[in-house]
Scaffold this active site. Structure first.
Site, PDB file in Angstrom:
ATOM      1  N   GLY A  76       0.770  -1.237   0.000  1.00 53.44           N
ATOM      2  CA  GLY A  76       0.000   0.000   0.000  1.00 53.44           C
ATOM      3  C   GLY A  76       0.806   1.294   0.000  1.00 53.44           C
ATOM      4  CD1 TRP A  78       4.676   2.990  -4.820  1.00 54.95           C
ATOM      5  CD2 TRP A  78       3.905   3.183  -6.913  1.00 54.95           C
ATOM      6  NE1 TRP A  78       5.750   2.973  -5.673  1.00 54.95           N
ATOM      7  CE2 TRP A  78       5.313   3.088  -6.954  1.00 54.95           C
ATOM      8  CE3 TRP A  78       3.195   3.294  -8.109  1.00 54.95           C
ATOM      9  CZ2 TRP A  78       6.020   3.112  -8.165  1.00 54.95           C
ATOM     10  CZ3 TRP A  78       3.911   3.329  -9.300  1.00 54.95           C
ATOM     11  CH2 TRP A  78       5.307   3.243  -9.327  1.00 54.95           C
ATOM     12  CG  ASP A 107      -0.844  -6.796  -4.849  1.00 54.07           C
ATOM     13  OD1 ASP A 107       0.046  -5.959  -5.123  1.00 54.07           O
ATOM     14  OD2 ASP A 107      -0.587  -8.013  -4.716  1.00 54.07           O
ATOM     15  CG  ASP A 123      -3.951 -11.880 -12.735  1.00 54.17           C
ATOM     16  OD1 ASP A 123      -3.908 -10.782 -13.331  1.00 54.17           O
ATOM     17  OD2 ASP A 123      -3.233 -12.848 -13.033  1.00 54.17           O
ATOM     18  CG  ASP A 148       5.918  -0.537  -7.481  1.00 53.13           C
ATOM     19  OD1 ASP A 148       6.955  -0.529  -8.169  1.00 53.13           O
ATOM     20  OD2 ASP A 148       5.932  -0.640  -6.227  1.00 53.13           O
ATOM     21  CE  LYS A 188       8.585  -2.928  -9.789  1.00 53.10           C
ATOM     22  NZ  LYS A 188       8.671  -3.064  -8.335  1.00 53.10           N
TER      23      LYS A 188
END
Ligand SMILES: C[S@@+](CC[C@H](N)C(=O)[O-])C[C@H]1O[C@@H](n2cnc3c(N)ncnc32)[C@H](O)[C@@H]1O
Length: 238
Positions: A76, A78, A107, A123, A148, A188
């Site tokens: 958590g 971000w 997530d 997912d 991320d 990322k």
């Protein structure tokens, strides 16, 4: 923010001036400890939070009142930075109602939400999870898509960067589905030739694409962040 990390930046310049590899490793470890401690001191959920804060300070990605999709959000860090930016001085009524949440955080792992955040566990590529995202959006388009995400690493460099790149490409699909024109994107990426191709791909969809390695990112990590500003539909897509 940069001012918080200044001592570490000073250590970096020492490394560049030609210290031995082992002392460079030691200095890097100190740098990492410093950043972890910094995150703890500030009550942040993860050191990763500092990376988004640096990115946001430079590119103003997440802004007051925005709707943000945060992919790969647990635990958590971000999410915490994003909701603070969205909510600057304006706590809304019913912050947790679909259609009111500012951050939709997804997530595979569960984590505890903050007010104004809708957490979805699963997912993001699966249809039932997409349906939950649509519910939270409640007719709105996102201003920002963040990713991320990282796969579970096998330790095999090539395979790991391929897996991570697939997540990036799927995050870009999410932008194509949910991002409003002019919207912003952060992903990322692990440095690799395929990662460079992803940057080229991003240029089809964003007016400006920048790369950033935040100071709070481990220097030995191959991770880098691509920032897309000014979302537009690809002309090739239409
Ligand atoms: C580096 S961690 C994220 C850290 C987080 N952004 C923070 O600031 O605390 C990467 C996350 O990506 C998540 N992830 C990987 N593949 C995913 C997928 N297909 N769908 C949702 N989350 C995924 C992992 O479960 C993991 O928690």
């Amino acid at each position: 923010m940069a001012h918080v990390l200044l001592p570490a930046a000073r250590w970096f310049s020492t490394i560049r001036k030609g210290k031995s590899v082992s002392s460079a490793r030691w200095l890097n470890r100190q740098q990492n400890d410093h950043i972890v401690k910094q995150a703890k001191r500030e009550g942040l959920r993860s050191r990763a939070a500092l990376k988004l804060r640096e990115i946001n300070a430079k590119f103003n990605v997440v802004r007051k009142g925005n709707v943000v999709i945060d992919l790969g959000a647990a635990p958590g860090g971000w999410t915490q930075i994003a909701i603070d930016e969205c909510r600057k001085g304006c706590p809304p009524e019913n912050p947790d109602k679909p259609g009111k949440v500012n951050v939709i955080a997804i997530d595979l792992l569960h984590f505890v939400a903050f007010p104004g955040v809708g957490v979805i566990v699963g997912d993001f590529r699966k249809p039932d999870i997409q349906a939950k995202i649509v519910d939270y959006l409640a007719g709105r388009q996102a201003d920002v898509v963040l990713s991320d995400m990282a796969p579970s690493f096998s330790g095999l460099g090539f395979r790991d960067s391929e897996d991570q790149l697939r997540l990036c490409q799927n995050a870009l699909r999410m932008a194509q589905l949910y991002l409003k024109p002019g919207g912003r994107f952060v992903s990322k990426v692990l440095r690799s030739p395929a990662g460079d191709q992803f940057r080229t791909e991003l240029k089809q969809y964003f007016d400006v694409v920048k790369a950033m390695k935040p100071e709070s990112s481990r220097p030995e990590s191959t991770e880098i962040f691509y920032i897309g500003l000014g979302f537009r539909r690809s002309t090739q897509q239409e």
